[in-house]
Enzyme design. Structure first.
Site, mmCIF file in Angstrom:
data_model
loop_
_atom_site.group_PDB
_atom_site.id
_atom_site.type_symbol
_atom_site.label_atom_id
_atom_site.label_comp_id
_atom_site.label_asym_id
_atom_site.label_seq_id
_atom_site.Cartn_x
_atom_site.Cartn_y
_atom_site.Cartn_z
ATOM 1 N N CYS A 324 6.760 -1.186 0.633
ATOM 2 C CA CYS A 324 6.588 -2.541 1.140
ATOM 3 C C CYS A 324 7.203 -2.679 2.538
ATOM 4 O O CYS A 324 6.695 -2.092 3.485
ATOM 5 C CB CYS A 324 7.154 -3.555 0.152
ATOM 6 N N HIS A 410 4.887 -2.450 -5.489
ATOM 7 C CA HIS A 410 6.131 -2.429 -6.261
ATOM 8 C C HIS A 410 5.817 -2.006 -7.690
ATOM 9 O O HIS A 410 4.797 -2.406 -8.254
ATOM 10 C CB HIS A 410 6.788 -3.808 -6.276
#
Length: 462
Positions: A324, A410
Site C-alpha cells: 500500500c 492488505h
C-alpha cells in the site's frame, strides 16, 4: 433491545480489547446472537468490510469471535492520526481531516451517530459487548468522551474495568480510576478485572479483602498472562520473533498502518519477523515497507534516517516488498514527493478513497491462484516495466531483476500461493500449508476458555 456489557480499562493496552473478544466468543458459544461495539476507536489499523466500509481491525476480530460479519455500526467513528491531525472515518466512510482541537467540536454530533448505531445493532442482537477506549477517568476529556461511561450510561451497560498487573500499581489504578469518574456513572461499574498475572495467585488473593477498605467495587477475578497469536491491542506492535530459517524485517514507520498484515508469520514456525527502526538489513532475507497513513511524512523519515541508501544496496540481492503506502514509496513520484524510483511508477492522490474487499485472480507466476484481501487507499498508481501478478494491473506487481514486489492488497500474506511464491523468490522452501482463519479461530476458542476459567462469566452476563 439487547443486553449490554462494557469493558473499560485503567489505561490503553491493559487488555480490554482482547477480553471483549473473549466475551464475544463466550456468548456466541452459549447460543446468543452477539455484536461487538466501540463507538469511537483511534487506530491506524483498519479493514474493509465485505460491503465496502472501513472499521478498526479490533472490531473486525471481535466480530469474528462473535461469528458475525463485520459491520460499520460496530465502530461508527474511527480516528486515524495523520501527520499531526486527525483523519475521521464516520459511518465507515471518510469524513474529513481536522486538527486535534477542532475534532472535539464534533463530539456531540458523533455521540448521536454512535447512539443510532448502537440502537440499530441492539434491535438485531441479544447481546452487545462494548469496549471502552483508553481510560474513562481522563478528567480533562470527560465532557467530550463518547466511548466510555457516557456511552455505557446510554446503553444501560454493566461496566467492568480491566487493569494490567504486569505493569505494577494495579490496585492504585483501580482506586484512582473509580474515584475520578463522575459520580453519576459510578453505579454502572460492577467489578474490576486483574489482567496479565504471573506467579502464585495465593499471594495475591489477600489483597482482594484489603482492597475493600478502599473501594466498594469488588475485584471479580484474575486473568493469567498468556501469549496468543491474536492482535492483543489494535494500537500496539506484536513482539518480534527472534529466530527463524527465514528472517523478515518490517520497517517501523512513524505512521505505519495495518501491521496486522504480518500476523500470519506468527503461525509459521520457520519464519521470524521483527520490526526495525534502523537501516540494517544484513540479518534479513526479505524487507517489507508496510502501509502508511502519512506517506509523505514517512517517506521523508526514511530518507532522513538513511533507509534509501541501505535499500539501494539490497536491490536484486534481497526481496523488497512494498504494501500500500510502502508500495507507493517505491515509485518515482508520490503525490508531490519524490519516491525512491525503484519502480517506474507515479502515484497521484484522489479525494475519493478506495475501499474494497475482493479476491483477484493471479496471473503469470501466480496463475491459477486467488489473491484475497482488501484495499484502503487514496492513491492512484500507474506502473510500467513490471510483471503483473494479479488481473488488475496495479494490485500486485513484480520487478524481477530488482527482486521487488509491490501490492495494494492488505492481507495478501494470508494467501498460501503468494507465500509460496515469495519464499521461492528468496530460494527457501517453507511449509505454508496453514489456514489462517482456522488457526485464529482456534486461538479465539483458547482465549474464551481461559477467560471462562478466570472470571464469573455467568454472573457478569446476567
Amino acid at each position: 433491545m439487547a443486553k449490554a456489557i462494557m469493558f473499560c480499562g485503567t489505561a490503553s493496552g491493559v487488555g480490554k480489547s482482547i477480553i471483549t473478544t473473549a466475551f464475544c466468543r463466550i456468548l456466541a458459544n452459549k447460543g446468543y446472537s452477539v455484536a461487538p461495539f466501540k463507538s469511537q476507536n483511534m487506530s491506524l489499523n483498519s479493514i474493509t468490510t465485505p460491503d465496502g466500509f472501513e472499521i478498526s481491525i479490533a472490531q473486525n476480530l471481535q466480530a469474528t469471535a462473535a461469528r458475525v460479519m463485520p459491520d460499520w455500526r460496530m465502530n461508527p467513528i474511527l480516528l486515524k492520526p495523520d501527520g499531526g491531525k486527525t483523519y475521521i472515518v464516520r459511518k465507515g466512510k471518510p469524513f474529513k481531516t481536522v486538527s486535534y482541537g477542532e475534532y472535539y467540536k464534533f463530539a456531540d454530533e458523533h455521540f448521536e451517530i454512535a447512539k443510532d448505531a448502537f440502537d440499530s445493532l441492539s434491535r438485531e442482537f441479544d447481546f452487545i459487548v462494548m469496549e471502552g477506549a483508553g481510560s474513562p477517568a481522563e478528567i480533562n476529556l470527560q465532557k467530550y468522551d463518547i466511548v466510555n461511561l457516557r456511552m455505557a450510561g446510554y446503553a444501560k451497560a454493566n461496566v467492568y474495568i480491566v487493569g494490567d498487573i504486569d505493569k505494577g500499581g494495579v490496585f492504585a489504578a483501580f482506586k484512582g480510576t473509580f474515584d475520578l469518574i463522575k459520580d453519576k456513572f459510578k453505579p454502572l461499574v460492577k467489578g474490576f478485572i486483574i489482567n496479565k498475572f504471573r506467579g502464585d495467585i495465593n499471594l495475591l488473593k489477600p489483597a482482594f479483602d484489603m482492597f475493600k477498605n478502599y473501594c466498594s467495587v469488588p475485584i471479580l477475578g484474575v486473568v493469567p498472562f498468556v501469549r496468543l497469536k491474536l492482535d492483543e491491542e489494535d494500537s500496539l506492535f506484536k513482539p518480534s520473533k527472534k529466530e527463524g530459517f527465514v528472517k523478515i524485517c518490517v520497517i517501523k514507520l512513524p505512521y505505519m498502518s495495518n501491521f496486522t498484515d504480518f500476523g500470519v508469520f506468527e503461525f509459521i514456525d520457520d519464519v521470524s519477523l521483527k520490526f526495525i527502526d534502523k537501516p540494517e538489513f544484513d540479518d534479513c532475507d526479505m524487507v517489507i515497507i508496510p502501509g502508511s497513513k502519512a506517506v509523505d511524512y514517512d517517506l521523508n523519515y526514511l530518507y532522513k534516517a538513511g533507509f534509501y541508501e541501505a535499500l539501494c544496496k539490497i536491490l536484486s540481492k534481497k526481496l523488497l516488498i512494498g504494501v500500500c503506502g510502502g508500495y507507493q514509496m517505491l515509485g518515482e513520484v508520490v503525490g508531490l514527493s519524490k519516491g525512491f524510483g525503484f519502480l517506474k511508477m507515479t502515484t497521484e492522490f484522489s479525494k475519493d478513497k478506495k475501499l474494497i474487499n475482493k479476491t483477484y485472480k493471479g496471473i503469470n507466476y501466480l496463475k491459477g491462484a486467488n489473491l484475497e484481501g482488501y484495499e484502503i487507499h487514496h492513491g492512484l498508481s500507474e506502473v510500467e516495466g513490471v510483471i503483473q501478478l494479479a488481473e488488475d494491473s496495479n494490485v500486485c506487481v513484480f520487478e524481477e531483476s530488482k527482486k521487488i514486489i509491490g501490492t495494494y492488497l492488505h492481507g495478501i500474506f494470508n494467501n498460501r500461493e503468494f507465500l509460496k511464491f515469495i519464499f521461492n523468490v528468496i530460494g527457501k522452501k517453507i511449509d505454508v500449508n496453514i489456514d489462517i482463519a482456522k488457526e485464529k479461530d482456534k486461538q479465539i476458542d483458547m482465549l474464551a476458555e481461559i477467560i471462562e476459567n478466570s472470571l464469573p462469566v455467568d454472573k457478569m452476563i446476567q
